[in-house]
Design a protein around this motif. Structure first.
Motif, PDB file in Angstrom:
ATOM      1  N   VAL A 117       0.861  -1.173   0.000  1.00  6.81           N
ATOM      2  CA  VAL A 117       0.000   0.000   0.000  1.00  6.81           C
ATOM      3  C   VAL A 117       0.901   1.227   0.000  1.00  6.81           C
ATOM      4  O   VAL A 117       1.834   1.310   0.806  1.00  6.81           O
ATOM      5  CB  VAL A 117      -0.904   0.017   1.256  1.00  6.81           C
ATOM      6  N   THR A 118       0.628   2.182  -0.890  1.00  5.30           N
ATOM      7  CA  THR A 118       1.349   3.450  -0.906  1.00  5.30           C
ATOM      8  C   THR A 118       0.364   4.562  -0.575  1.00  5.30           C
ATOM      9  O   THR A 118      -0.730   4.621  -1.147  1.00  5.30           O
ATOM     10  CB  THR A 118       1.998   3.714  -2.281  1.00  5.30           C
ATOM     11  N   VAL A 119       0.748   5.387   0.387  1.00  2.19           N
ATOM     12  CA  VAL A 119      -0.126   6.470   0.841  1.00  2.19           C
ATOM     13  C   VAL A 119       0.650   7.779   0.921  1.00  2.19           C
ATOM     14  O   VAL A 119       1.877   7.782   1.046  1.00  2.19           O
ATOM     15  CB  VAL A 119      -0.762   6.164   2.214  1.00  2.19           C
TER      16      VAL A 119
ATOM     17  N   GLY B 156       5.583  10.314   0.678  1.00  2.00           N
ATOM     18  CA  GLY B 156       4.642   9.219   0.858  1.00  2.00           C
ATOM     19  C   GLY B 156       5.349   8.048   1.501  1.00  2.00           C
ATOM     20  O   GLY B 156       6.555   8.095   1.777  1.00  2.00           O
ATOM     21  N   THR B 157       4.598   6.997   1.738  1.00  2.00           N
ATOM     22  CA  THR B 157       5.148   5.795   2.346  1.00  2.00           C
ATOM     23  C   THR B 157       4.551   4.580   1.653  1.00  2.00           C
ATOM     24  O   THR B 157       3.354   4.550   1.375  1.00  2.00           O
ATOM     25  CB  THR B 157       4.806   5.730   3.854  1.00  2.00           C
ATOM     26  N   THR B 158       5.410   3.598   1.383  1.00  4.02           N
ATOM     27  CA  THR B 158       4.947   2.313   0.879  1.00  4.02           C
ATOM     28  C   THR B 158       5.138   1.288   1.984  1.00  4.02           C
ATOM     29  O   THR B 158       6.234   1.154   2.532  1.00  4.02           O
ATOM     30  CB  THR B 158       5.714   1.885  -0.387  1.00  4.02           C
ATOM     31  N   VAL B 159       4.057   0.607   2.316  1.00  2.18           N
ATOM     32  CA  VAL B 159       4.076  -0.458   3.321  1.00  2.18           C
ATOM     33  C   VAL B 159       3.843  -1.768   2.598  1.00  2.18           C
ATOM     34  O   VAL B 159       2.902  -1.900   1.824  1.00  2.18           O
ATOM     35  CB  VAL B 159       2.946  -0.277   4.364  1.00  2.18           C
ATOM     36  N   THR B 160       4.717  -2.729   2.843  1.00  2.00           N
ATOM     37  CA  THR B 160       4.499  -4.083   2.336  1.00  2.00           C
ATOM     38  C   THR B 160       4.198  -4.962   3.531  1.00  2.00           C
ATOM     39  O   THR B 160       4.970  -5.013   4.495  1.00  2.00           O
ATOM     40  CB  THR B 160       5.725  -4.604   1.560  1.00  2.00           C
TER      41      THR B 160
ATOM     42  N   SER C  61       8.672   7.021   0.117  1.00  2.00           N
ATOM     43  CA  SER C  61       8.434   7.140  -1.318  1.00  2.00           C
ATOM     44  C   SER C  61       7.888   8.521  -1.611  1.00  2.00           C
ATOM     45  O   SER C  61       7.670   9.323  -0.703  1.00  2.00           O
ATOM     46  CB  SER C  61       7.446   6.060  -1.785  1.00  2.00           C
ATOM     47  N   HIS C  62       7.681   8.782  -2.883  1.00  2.00           N
ATOM     48  CA  HIS C  62       7.000  10.019  -3.255  1.00  2.00           C
ATOM     49  C   HIS C  62       5.515   9.818  -3.039  1.00  2.00           C
ATOM     50  O   HIS C  62       5.006   8.700  -3.111  1.00  2.00           O
ATOM     51  CB  HIS C  62       7.264  10.361  -4.724  1.00  2.00           C
TER      52      HIS C  62
END
Length: 152
Positions: free
Chosen positions: A7-9, A104-108, A95-96
């Motif tokens: 998820v990227t937010v 932004g942030t990407t959570v795996t 992340s952007h």
């Protein structure tokens, strides 16, 4: 059996990590969770949680232990009951933002299930239900993280 979702937010990494590493917040983003309570610890390494969830129409309980807590990078727990061992790991990457204009942030999120006893034999039949569980958790996480900082 494994479930992996990303998820990227448009929220800063530190804020996303603080939210998701408080495992009691599963009440807010995981549709299968009935409740999660912290049993001991401060949320970091060695913290214990008790989780009650619904799966295939039945309530199930797992006791979780935080086995990895690296702020801003990784958060991992091991949950267990008489029929399953669940290893949940979240990795975080800066992340952007989705629009490319900010942070932004990407959570795996990786959930690995190892079934015990008789449950091992029916485990292959659970694959569709586990996929649905992963899809619902991904949508719930995306929605909850999207509300961070908005005061909803």
């Amino acid at each position: 059996m494994d479930i992996v979702r990303s998820v990227t937010v448009d929220r800063p990494l530190d804020e996303v990590f603080a939210y998701l590493s408080d495992f009691t917040k599963t009440n807010e983003w995981d549709p299968g969770t009935v409740r999660t309570e912290r049993v001991s610890g401060d949320g970091g390494l060695g913290t214990r949680y008790h989780n009650v969830s619904t799966f295939l129409g039945r309530e199930t309980e797992l006791d979780y232990l935080v086995i990895e807590h690296v702020p801003g990078e990784r958060f991992a727990l091991r949950g267990e009951n008489s029929t399953v061992v669940a290893n949940d790991t979240m990795t975080f990457m800066r992340s952007h933002s989705v629009d490319g204009q900010g942070e932004g942030t990407t959570v795996t999120y990786h959930a690995a299930f190892e079934f015990k006893g008789v449950a091992k034999f029916v485990a292959p039949l659970l694959a569709p239900a586990l996929k649905k569980l992963g899809d619902e958790a991904e949508a719930g996480m995306r929605d909850a993280l999207g509300r961070l900082g908005r005061g909803d």
